[in-house]
Structures are given as C-alpha cells and as structure tokens.
Enzyme design. Sequence first.
Site, PDB file in Angstrom:
ATOM      1  N   ASP A  17      -9.601  -6.341  -3.489  1.00  0.00           N
ATOM      2  CA  ASP A  17      -8.848  -5.290  -4.186  1.00  0.00           C
ATOM      3  C   ASP A  17      -8.697  -4.130  -3.202  1.00  0.00           C
ATOM      4  O   ASP A  17      -9.283  -4.146  -2.110  1.00  0.00           O
ATOM      5  CB  ASP A  17      -9.623  -4.836  -5.440  1.00  0.00           C
ATOM      6  N   SER A  18      -7.960  -3.105  -3.614  1.00  0.00           N
ATOM      7  CA  SER A  18      -7.822  -1.925  -2.757  1.00  0.00           C
ATOM      8  C   SER A  18      -9.127  -1.110  -2.736  1.00  0.00           C
ATOM      9  O   SER A  18      -9.333  -0.311  -1.841  1.00  0.00           O
ATOM     10  CB  SER A  18      -6.697  -1.045  -3.290  1.00  0.00           C
ATOM     11  N   CYS A  80      -6.466  -7.678  -7.814  1.00  0.00           N
ATOM     12  CA  CYS A  80      -5.641  -6.470  -7.779  1.00  0.00           C
ATOM     13  C   CYS A  80      -4.278  -6.830  -8.357  1.00  0.00           C
ATOM     14  O   CYS A  80      -3.617  -7.758  -7.863  1.00  0.00           O
ATOM     15  CB  CYS A  80      -5.503  -6.013  -6.323  1.00  0.00           C
ATOM     16  N   GLU A 159     -11.675   6.131  -8.524  1.00  0.00           N
ATOM     17  CA  GLU A 159     -12.282   6.078  -7.182  1.00  0.00           C
ATOM     18  C   GLU A 159     -13.066   7.365  -6.880  1.00  0.00           C
ATOM     19  O   GLU A 159     -13.937   7.384  -6.031  1.00  0.00           O
ATOM     20  CB  GLU A 159     -11.196   5.859  -6.111  1.00  0.00           C
ATOM     21  N   CYS A 191      -4.173  -3.103 -14.281  1.00  0.00           N
ATOM     22  CA  CYS A 191      -4.754  -2.631 -13.027  1.00  0.00           C
ATOM     23  C   CYS A 191      -6.257  -2.836 -13.171  1.00  0.00           C
ATOM     24  O   CYS A 191      -6.826  -2.469 -14.219  1.00  0.00           O
ATOM     25  CB  CYS A 191      -4.449  -1.153 -12.816  1.00  0.00           C
ATOM     26  N   HIS A 193      -8.663  -1.363 -11.949  1.00  0.00           N
ATOM     27  CA  HIS A 193      -9.464  -0.139 -12.057  1.00  0.00           C
ATOM     28  C   HIS A 193      -9.560   0.344 -13.515  1.00  0.00           C
ATOM     29  O   HIS A 193     -10.490   1.071 -13.871  1.00  0.00           O
ATOM     30  CB  HIS A 193      -8.836   1.002 -11.248  1.00  0.00           C
TER      31      HIS A 193
HETATM   32  N1  DGL Z   1      -6.967  -2.340  -8.705  1.00  0.00           N
HETATM   33  C1  DGL Z   1      -5.617  -2.263  -8.183  1.00  0.00           C
HETATM   34  C2  DGL Z   1      -4.669  -2.920  -9.150  1.00  0.00           C
HETATM   35  O1  DGL Z   1      -5.128  -3.718  -9.951  1.00  0.00           O
HETATM   36  C3  DGL Z   1      -5.390  -0.821  -7.851  1.00  0.00           C
HETATM   37  C4  DGL Z   1      -4.173  -0.549  -7.125  1.00  0.00           C
HETATM   38  C5  DGL Z   1      -4.208   0.682  -6.291  1.00  0.00           C
HETATM   39  O2  DGL Z   1      -4.956   0.707  -5.331  1.00  0.00           O
HETATM   40  O3  DGL Z   1      -3.392   1.562  -6.562  1.00  0.00           O
HETATM   41  O4  DGL Z   1      -3.480  -2.737  -9.132  1.00  0.00           O
END
Ligand code: DGL
Length: 270
Positions: A17-18, A80, A159, A191, A193
């Site tokens: 993921d990011s 992600c 974050e 998402c 997150h």
């Molecule tokens: N967890 C990522 C997603 O599901 C986050 C994306 C991001 O870094 O903006 O899209």
Amino acid sequence: MREKKNGLNNRPIGIFDSGIGGLTVLKEIRRMLPNEDLIYFGDTARVPYGTKSPLAVKKFASEISVWFKSLNVKAIVVACNTVSAIALKEVEKFSKVPVIGVIKPGAIESAGAAVSGNISVIGTTAMVNSKAYEKELKRINPSFKVFQKACPLFVPLVEEGWSDKKIADEIIYEYLFELKEKKRGVLILGCTHYPMLKKKISSFLSGYKIIDSAESVAKFLKEDLYAKGILSRKKKGKEIFVVSDAPDKFKYLARKLLGLNIKSVRLKRF
Ligand code: DGL
C-alpha cells in the site's frame, strides 16, 4: 489434497500500500492464513498516492512489483484501492505472479449486500476518477445506482495518527454530509486507510451498511492459493515489514491504530 507445485508453496506473499492502510488487509490475511509468510511494504516516502496522476501511480506500482519479484514472492496482494483501480495490469506485468486487487472482492461483497440497489463509494480522488467500483458493480448488476465521493483528506488524517481527534469529525462532516441526504444503502470504504475511521463514519452515517473489502480480499487470496495448489506448508507464518521512509512512525501508528506490535521495520528506498 493438492500437492506441491514447483516449490512455490513456502514462498512469501507480497502485500503493499502507499502507507499503513494496507495493514487492515494484512490483519485479515494473517487471521485467515496463519501459515503464510508475508512481506508488507508501505510506500511511506510517497504517500498519498490518491492525489497523484495515474502515470505516477503506475510508476510506483511497477517499481514495487519488480522489487517483489526479486524477493521471490508467490503472489501479490495490492492492498490499495488506488493502485488496484489504476495499475493492476502493471503489477501483473512486472511481477509475473498471481495478483489480487481489492476492488473486485469489495464490489462482489457489496453487490451481495445491496438490497435496495443503492451503493455509495468513498475513496481517493484518483480512485474515484477511475470509476473502478462503478464499472465492476455495473458489470454485476447494471441497475445498481452508484454514487461516488472523493475524500482526499482522509488519508493524511490517518497517516498523521489523527483519526480519533475532533478534527476528524469536522472533515467527515464536510465530505459526507451529502450522503446523509441520500437514500441509505451500502457504503463502500474504497480506500484501505478508511477502516481506521470506520467508527466515526458509521456513527455519522447510521443506517448505511458499511463495507470494507479486507475480509473478502483475504478470502479471495485463500481460495486462489488453494486452487493453484500453493498454500504454505509451514507450521506458522512470519511477517516482514518494509517502508520507504520513517520506519519508527510506521511502527508507532501500526500499534496505535491497529494494535499491531511490530518489532522491526526495514527501509527500502526507490
Ligand atoms: N490505502 C490507499 C487506497 O486504498 C491510500 C491511497 C493514498 O495513498 O492516497 O487507496
């Protein structure tokens, strides 16, 4: 019982993921597949992905896939939504192993729960622009009424470790107020997150059935590994955590937001 195939069974699964969002998926995978070795990568140097261009996201996803290939992973879980929506093909092309994204399992689960046919999707700007959920849902049932809303501040909020602060309520209000007016139905947390804001979102939008795809992704992965005959034969799986920046912050947030007690986090720069 399926037998060993090319010695793939005990190789690790790559998950990325990011940032920390994909840990919500890792947790479910660990619960459902306790024997698998897992390598988690959070691209914390380049988070958020969701405000970047598709070209940039494809580049990040390709680099991570090439690196995972060098680690001999047997499968990749793209934990992600943004990458799953925009760059799944790149991951497949550069890794050459089975790739599971989060959109399809989430769409299937939501379609099953959408009794009224009303489905709202919230996610990053890049994910919403791709219309990935809408396309997947309409493939399942063209009569679904799909509403999408980008919530770009949710990722930096999580974050920053601020998902339990008062400011989170104000941002949720700004983005999701219009959903209060809509016909209730299913709300997809598009998402990885967002499950960390789930408590606040569900109390603001009571009446919605909230779906995050973590559990269905883990189920999908298990079925896929079983079908390919490459489930691990280890007694107990191990985890390795890697980030592209700020490993201590990652460790702190994993504990604070997900109760994960991670002992060490390695660094990998691209
Ligand atoms: N967890 C990522 C997603 O599901 C986050 C994306 C991001 O870094 O903006 O899209």
